[in-house]
Write an enzyme that holds these catalytic residues in place. Structure first.
Site, PDB file in Angstrom:
ATOM      1  CG  ASP A 146      41.851  74.865 -35.410  1.00  0.00           C
ATOM      2  OD1 ASP A 146      42.292  73.773 -35.019  1.00  0.00           O
ATOM      3  OD2 ASP A 146      40.841  74.979 -36.121  1.00  0.00           O
ATOM      4  CG  ASP A 169      43.799  69.727 -36.966  1.00  0.00           C
ATOM      5  OD1 ASP A 169      42.936  68.858 -36.746  1.00  0.00           O
ATOM      6  OD2 ASP A 169      43.584  70.945 -36.834  1.00  0.00           O
TER       7      ASP A 169
END
Length: 198
Positions: A146, A169
């Site tokens: 991330d 995401d």
């Protein structure tokens, strides 16, 4: 361009953008490194890793991680079938793009989970090496990368929107938002049934 080609192009481009950004971060940043994009406090790149659940939630150790990865693979199979059926029905292009983005997002995070543990070494106090001789994990136990961080407000004891996420995401979120916006085109049968029963 046919709806099938739009779906394929959307999936391929979205996965490529996701994976290129993750590989770049892994091979140029140490875990925890951060910089402000164009000097903006509210848009940062901060390198983190998690075991693949929202906000880094974990359950069940290695067995839980394996279950989560296998569940995602099964879910992707279902999404692929849904996309194929939507293309066959010649649904609205926005609906096809939405499902394609959801599929690409799911596949993007599966790639991390399945492969990253065996192709990268650790990013802890170290910039990871791609195709390392000393990988940090094993098959199906890789960590999801991330990096996108938007702390819109930061106080001493509170940060508004402290989630750190990735391209995959984002694709899922955009896809779901498109399905909500085009819900009548996405779920026409359900709409007709509601009208008949009311």
């Amino acid at each position: 361009m046919s709806k099938k080609h739009i779906a394929i192009l959307t999936v391929v481009l979205a996965i490529l953008i996701d994976q290129i950004s993750k590989i770049y971060i892994k091979t140029h940043f140490q875990l925890g490194d951060e910089f402000k994009v164009l000097g903006m406090d509210w848009f940062r790149i901060r390198f983190t890793e998690n075991n693949g659940m929202a906000w880094g939630f974990e359950f069940g150790g290695k067995a839980g991680k394996l279950f989560l990865t296998l569940f995602r693979i099964v879910a992707v199979t279902g999404i692929m079938y849904w996309l194929w059926q939507t293309i066959k029905k010649k649904s609205h292009t926005a609906v096809i793009v939405a499902i394609s983005l959801i599929l690409a997002g799911a596949v993007g995070n599966i790639i991390d989970s399945v492969f990253y543990g065996v192709i990268f070494d650790s990013s802890y106090h170290n910039v990871a090496t791609l195709f390392s001789d000393n990988p940090y994990g094993e098959w199906f136990h890789g960590k999801v990368v991330d990096m996108l961080y938007f702390p819109i407000y930061e106080g001493e004891s509170f940060t508004f929107f402290n989630a750190i996420f990735n391209g995959a995401d984002s694709w899922i979120t955009i896809g779901v938002a498109l399905l909500i916006l085009f819900n009548k085109q996405a779920f026409p049968k359900e709409e007709k049934e509601i009208e008949q029963t009311s």
